[in-house]
Write a protein that holds these residues in place. Structure first.
Motif, short mmCIF file in Angstrom:
data_model
loop_
_atom_site.label_atom_id
_atom_site.label_comp_id
_atom_site.label_asym_id
_atom_site.label_seq_id
_atom_site.Cartn_x
_atom_site.Cartn_y
_atom_site.Cartn_z
N ILE A 168 8.50 27.92 28.40
CA ILE A 168 7.92 27.32 29.60
C ILE A 168 6.76 26.39 29.27
O ILE A 168 6.60 25.32 29.88
N LEU A 169 5.94 26.77 28.28
CA LEU A 169 4.76 25.99 27.90
C LEU A 169 4.80 25.72 26.39
O LEU A 169 4.01 26.28 25.63
N PRO A 170 5.71 24.86 25.95
CA PRO A 170 5.82 24.61 24.51
C PRO A 170 4.68 23.72 24.01
O PRO A 170 4.05 22.99 24.78
N THR B 136 0.07 18.36 23.50
CA THR B 136 -1.02 19.25 23.92
C THR B 136 -0.69 20.68 23.49
O THR B 136 0.45 21.00 23.16
N ALA B 137 -1.68 21.53 23.53
CA ALA B 137 -1.52 22.92 23.09
C ALA B 137 -0.52 23.66 23.97
O ALA B 137 -0.47 23.47 25.18
N GLY B 138 0.27 24.52 23.34
CA GLY B 138 1.22 25.34 24.08
C GLY B 138 0.69 26.74 24.33
O GLY B 138 -0.45 27.07 24.00
N ASN C 111 -3.07 31.42 23.17
CA ASN C 111 -3.03 32.88 23.30
C ASN C 111 -2.81 33.35 24.74
O ASN C 111 -3.36 34.36 25.18
N ILE C 112 -1.95 32.62 25.45
CA ILE C 112 -1.66 32.99 26.83
C ILE C 112 -0.89 34.30 26.93
O ILE C 112 -1.12 35.08 27.87
N PRO C 113 0.03 34.62 25.99
CA PRO C 113 0.67 35.95 26.08
C PRO C 113 -0.34 37.08 26.03
O PRO C 113 -0.25 38.04 26.81
N VAL D 111 -7.53 17.75 28.61
CA VAL D 111 -6.28 17.25 29.18
C VAL D 111 -6.45 16.90 30.65
O VAL D 111 -6.05 15.82 31.09
N LEU D 112 -7.03 17.81 31.42
CA LEU D 112 -7.23 17.56 32.85
C LEU D 112 -8.47 16.68 33.07
O LEU D 112 -9.18 16.33 32.13
#
Length: 220
Positions: free
Chosen positions: A58-60, A64-66, A71-73, A193-194
């Protein structure tokens, strides 16, 4: 427009989440942890592996960072263990088990042996399903005319396993929404990024897009 560009320009499609102090603390604590010498604190080890694989689809990592790099998991696992209400914890764990069962049924193998291509395929099966397909994922009543009060209670109400398809869909929707939320809320994405303004608040009724974040969503 590719998937990552779309994420830059939109917020959470499912709604707005309020980031409280405990959640921000979790985001900071997960930021610098080693990426994958990781034992989940809430999910089982196998479901932790699934969570990582799903988020990497979903967020590869692109320009930009995936999810893994941020460390989203780990964050989602810690969020469920420390912040989410008990009802959400239970539903998430049951839906994670339902997704694991759906994967095994789809590919006749344990998810721990799954390939990125297989994870991509099963994610597309549920998240790209048509309204009719989504309706087919729901458990069927015995008859269309039977009084709902006479129906047996749902599996979820009995505290048993979820229906594979409806549970897998619920799991992927939750992981997607939490993952995008965490991605947008992370320091690296928020500042680099934003549209980042450390001291927001100036009222500008009208101005060129180029001077107002270039069309990007504001990170604060």
């Amino acid at each position: 427009m590719n998937r990552r560009q779309a994420l830059r320009n939109i917020g959470l499609g499912a709604g707005v989440m309020v980031v409280g102090p405990s959640t921000l603390s979790l985001l900071q604590s997960c930021k610098n942890e080693p990426t994958y010498n990781w034992q989940p604190t809430y999910l089982s080890a196998s479901n932790g592996f699934i969570l990582k694989e799903v988020l990497d689809i979903i967020l590869p990592k692109t320009d930009t960072a995936g999810a893994s790099e941020l460390n989203i998991p780990e964050f989602i696992d810690s969020y469920m263990a420390e912040v989410a209400p008990e009802s959400q914890q239970k539903e998430f764990k049951k839906s994670a088990d339902a997704f694991a069962s759906a994967f095994k049924k789809e590919f006749d193998k344990d998810p721990g042996n799954g390939t990125p291509e297989e994870f991509d395929k099963i994610i597309a099966k549920y998240l790209k399903a048509t309204p009719e397909e989504r309706e087919s994922f729901r458990p069927k009543r015995n008859t269309e005319t039977q009084d709902p009060q006479e129906q047996p209670p749902d599996e979820e109400e009995l505290g048993e396993e979820m229906n594979q398809d409806s549970g897998a869909l619920a799991y992927l929707e939750t992981v997607r929404d939490l993952g995008i939320w965490a991605w947008k809320t992370s320091e690296q994405i928020g500042e680099n990024v934003l549209w980042y303004d450390p001291i927001p608040g100036e009222y500008i009724p009208c101005g060129p897009v180029e001077e107002l974040g270039g069309g990007k969503a504001m990170s604060l």
